[in-house]
Design an enzyme around this catalytic site. Sequence first.
Site, PDB file in Angstrom:
ATOM      1  N   GLY A  12       0.779  -1.228   0.000  1.00 41.66           N
ATOM      2  CA  GLY A  12       0.000   0.000   0.000  1.00 41.66           C
ATOM      3  C   GLY A  12       0.810   1.277   0.000  1.00 41.66           C
ATOM      4  O   GLY A  12       0.329   2.323   0.436  1.00 41.66           O
ATOM      5  N   HIS A 109       0.392   0.790 -13.114  1.00 39.65           N
ATOM      6  CA  HIS A 109       1.114  -0.410 -13.540  1.00 39.65           C
ATOM      7  C   HIS A 109       2.611  -0.120 -13.597  1.00 39.65           C
ATOM      8  O   HIS A 109       3.025   0.904 -14.152  1.00 39.65           O
ATOM      9  CB  HIS A 109       0.611  -0.856 -14.917  1.00 39.65           C
ATOM     10  CG  HIS A 109       1.240  -2.134 -15.356  1.00 39.65           C
ATOM     11  ND1 HIS A 109       0.832  -3.364 -14.876  1.00 39.65           N
ATOM     12  CD2 HIS A 109       2.287  -2.381 -16.175  1.00 39.65           C
ATOM     13  CE1 HIS A 109       1.594  -4.303 -15.399  1.00 39.65           C
ATOM     14  NE2 HIS A 109       2.489  -3.735 -16.187  1.00 39.65           N
TER      15      HIS A 109
END
Length: 202
Positions: A12, A109
């Site tokens: 995270g 990504h």
Amino acid sequence: TLKIAVFASGSGSNFQALADAIQAGGIPASIELLVCDKPSARVVERAASLGIDTYLFQPKQYPNREAYEQEILSELRARGIELIVLAGYMRLITRVLVEPYYGRMINIHPALLPAFPGVNSVKQALDYGVRVTGVTVHFVDGGTDTGPIIAQQAVEVLPGDTEETLSARVHQAEHRLLPQTVRWIAEGRVRLEDRLVTVDRE
Ligand code: GAR
């Protein structure tokens, strides 16, 4: 303010970078919810520290992806979520979420798409021997990492790079690019026409 749900499965650090950038001011958005498929993920602790609600689910308790996505969709609607940010969410998304949120769901990504989609993209880039890789933020469509590209940032591959050292620089680039892209969207400067994106710059 744009109401955001972040989906994440792991550490995270991107969730944290976005939350920090919003807290620092200047982005007309708020993270209303973390959606997470891994109870033990570090991102769950980060959300708790930030006082952000978490919707936790265990995929194994559902017959298929569509079933848990239906529940997530209800939760997002109940909270009036306007933008989904996939930040290290390691599951495929089905049409249950793609259709209602097309143009309002983005993914970060760790490669310069369309190169190295899927998983382990930093390792894929190293193994291939590219001299430049980077990060991409794109709208999510029905494919794996195939949606319209909003922003990219190049990261040079240096002699002697390992997966760890390159991954660290890729993450640094992500932590800048994701908040910047969310700011553009929150300011209404990103338009999606057909499958091409235009961004009105300042
Ligand atoms: C990020 O590098 C993100 O681009 C990648 O997972 C990492 C999560 O890091 N996503 C994918 O590989 C999706 N296929 P984080 O949990 O520290 O934000």
